[in-house]
Design an enzyme around this catalytic site. Structure first.
Site, mmCIF file in Angstrom:
data_model
loop_
_atom_site.group_PDB
_atom_site.id
_atom_site.type_symbol
_atom_site.label_atom_id
_atom_site.label_comp_id
_atom_site.label_asym_id
_atom_site.label_seq_id
_atom_site.Cartn_x
_atom_site.Cartn_y
_atom_site.Cartn_z
ATOM 1 N N ARG A 69 0.816 -1.217 0.000
ATOM 2 C CA ARG A 69 0.000 0.000 0.000
ATOM 3 C C ARG A 69 0.851 1.268 0.000
ATOM 4 O O ARG A 69 0.393 2.342 -0.381
ATOM 5 C CB ARG A 69 -0.968 0.002 1.212
ATOM 6 N N LYS A 96 -7.879 5.361 -19.282
ATOM 7 C CA LYS A 96 -8.154 5.808 -20.654
ATOM 8 C C LYS A 96 -6.962 5.486 -21.566
ATOM 9 O O LYS A 96 -6.648 4.332 -21.749
ATOM 10 C CB LYS A 96 -8.504 7.297 -20.660
ATOM 11 N N TYR A 102 -15.330 16.651 -16.145
ATOM 12 C CA TYR A 102 -15.885 15.298 -16.020
ATOM 13 C C TYR A 102 -16.888 15.267 -14.840
ATOM 14 O O TYR A 102 -16.607 15.837 -13.773
ATOM 15 C CB TYR A 102 -14.725 14.325 -15.801
ATOM 16 N N ASP A 156 -5.891 18.101 -15.076
ATOM 17 C CA ASP A 156 -6.356 16.767 -15.446
ATOM 18 C C ASP A 156 -6.097 16.629 -16.945
ATOM 19 O O ASP A 156 -6.760 17.255 -17.765
ATOM 20 C CB ASP A 156 -7.849 16.621 -15.128
HETATM 21 N N1 PLP Z 1 -10.834 12.778 -15.598
HETATM 22 C C1 PLP Z 1 -11.509 12.703 -16.752
HETATM 23 C C2 PLP Z 1 -11.369 13.809 -17.753
HETATM 24 C C3 PLP Z 1 -12.327 11.609 -17.012
HETATM 25 O O1 PLP Z 1 -13.017 11.560 -18.159
HETATM 26 C C4 PLP Z 1 -12.430 10.584 -16.043
HETATM 27 C C5 PLP Z 1 -13.287 9.414 -16.256
HETATM 28 O O2 PLP Z 1 -13.997 9.305 -17.234
HETATM 29 C C6 PLP Z 1 -11.710 10.708 -14.858
HETATM 30 C C7 PLP Z 1 -10.917 11.817 -14.658
HETATM 31 C C8 PLP Z 1 -11.790 9.668 -13.775
HETATM 32 O O3 PLP Z 1 -11.009 8.569 -14.093
HETATM 33 P P1 PLP Z 1 -11.276 7.135 -13.416
HETATM 34 O O4 PLP Z 1 -12.549 6.622 -14.015
HETATM 35 O O5 PLP Z 1 -10.063 6.351 -13.758
HETATM 36 O O6 PLP Z 1 -11.423 7.356 -11.959
#
Ligand code: PLP
Length: 393
Positions: free
Chosen positions: A56, A208, A111, A183
């Site tokens: 962890r 992704k 998101y 992000d």
């Molecule tokens: N940031 C963006 C732009 C996303 O589209 C997503 C998920 O679709 C996330 C963060 C979150 O990622 P995770 O699903 O791996 O937690």
């Protein structure tokens, strides 16, 4: 010596610990580590000697270490930490660097999961949150308060592909004693490297493009060494650790990131051009199109316009239902960055958490459709969309 190019680093960076000369990094499937004696245990636990203590605690395992070293190389950072998802990474960055009484400014179009964290969770811990159109630096400047500690950007933004001038906003943040967190999930480090543009921390959902094959959940936070401590503390205390198999899948995905991104970009551009000419499509949002309001900024800031696009279908939700019902090749699914083309309806799927008036005011209308262009043959995806759009009229 000349620094290796991005593609070479995708293939070769990290993966340094190799006691047996294996060609592929193994999955070190262990939760704990055994020490030869009490002195060695004490030295490693206290940080006086390098080593692993427990899966962890970063660096978790040599498999994770290979991944975080590779990601640090790709992002141009001193440090990187791996998490169980993109949301776990983002939450650790925000909670690690902010506390009761601090203020965060976020891109307004983000998101839905991030919106949920900012709107529903952070205020319960005394963190003030406000949203601003980060494609407009003046709107961000106007949102600054005396207690602003962080500006969180999503660029390109999910789902309407707004592009923020990262260097300019990072300058505003710096002048006001705040951190800039980006992000970078829609771009991946292949197309955009926020730290090189002046941001302090970059977050990626590895779920992704980094994994790339829709078979894992993971997240990465990368930053300067001086900023990593509070994030690391959160990682250990909250325990959102990436699984070892997932770390291995990320390593495997990263070896082809540069190749996949080329095809994601060329397919997305072909689809954007096709959709722009379609009579049932009111508007296409894709940074690679001249009609995109930040087209020139995207060309300057990114190495390619990306694999994500959105379009406004005339006829609203009913038309979307008819179109989706006629698709054969594209998968109706959330997430993105997969090798196959994914299509989704933000209003009822990824952004359903947003109150409708807010969603509509941000341009996330009932007729908005988001596409994650896969790496199939562009003509086949285009034909699938064409015949599905025929079913609408
Ligand atoms: N940031 C963006 C732009 C996303 O589209 C997503 C998920 O679709 C996330 C963060 C979150 O990622 P995770 O699903 O791996 O937690």
């Amino acid at each position: 010596m000349r620094r290796h190019g991005f593609g070479t680093r995708c293939v070769h960076s990290g993966e340094g610990e190799n006691p047996f000369g294996v060609h592929a990094t193994p999955i070190y499937q262990t939760s704990s580590y055994a020490f030869s004696d009490a002195e060695q245990a004490e030295a490693v636990f206290s940080g006086r000697a390098p080593g692993y203590v427990y899966a962890r605690s970063p660096p978790h395992t040599p498999t994770h270490k290979a991944l975080t070293d590779k990601m640090a190389s790709l992002e141009g950072s001193e440090s990187a930490l791996a998490f169980s998802s993109g949301m776990a990474a983002l939450a650790a960055v925000v909670l690690g660097h902010m506390g009761n009484g601090d203020h965060l400014i976020s891109t307004d179009v983000i998101y839905g999961g991030t919106y949920g964290l900012l709107q529903n969770v952070l205020p319960r811990y005394g963190i003030e949150v406000s949203f601003a159109d980060s494609t407009d630096p003046e709107a961000v400047s106007a949102a600054i308060r005396g207690n602003t500690r962080m500006i969180l950007l999503e660029s390109p933004s999910n789902p309407i592909l707004g592009v923020t001038d990262i260097a300019e906003i990072a300058g505003i943040a710096r002048d006001n004693g705040a951190l800039t967190v980006v992000d970078n999930t829609f771009a991946s480090p292949c197309l955009q490297r926020p730290l090189e543009l002046g941001a302090d921390v970059v977050v990626e959902s590895c779920t992704k493009y980094i994994g790339g094959h829709s078979d894992l959940l993971g997240g990465i936070a990368a930053c300067k060494a001086e900023l990593v401590k509070p994030i690391r503390r959160l990682a250990v205390s909250m325990g959102g650790t990436m699984g070892t198999a997932e770390a291995w899948l990320c390593l495997r995905g990263l070896k082809t990131l540069h190749l996949r991104m080329e095809r994601h970009c060329s397919n997305a551009l072909a689809l954007a051009r096709f959709l722009e000419d379609h009579p049932l499509v009111e508007k296409v949002m894709y940074p690679g199109l001249k009609s995109h309001p930040q087209h020139e900024l995207a060309a300057r800031q990114m190495a390619g316009p990306g694999g994500m696009l959105s379009f406004q279908l005339s006829g609203g939700r009913q038309a979307v239902r008819r179109m989706f019902g006629a698709l054969h090749l594209c998968a109706i699914a959330v997430s993105l960055g997969a090798v196959d083309t994914l299509i989704e309806h933000p209003a009822s799927m990824t952004h359903a958490v947003m109150p409708k008036p807010l969603r509509l005011s941000l341009g996330i209308s009932d007729g908005l459709v988001r596409i994650s262009a896969g790496i199939e043959d562009a003509l086949d995806i285009q034909e699938d969309l064409r015949q599905a759009l025929n079913a609408v009229s």
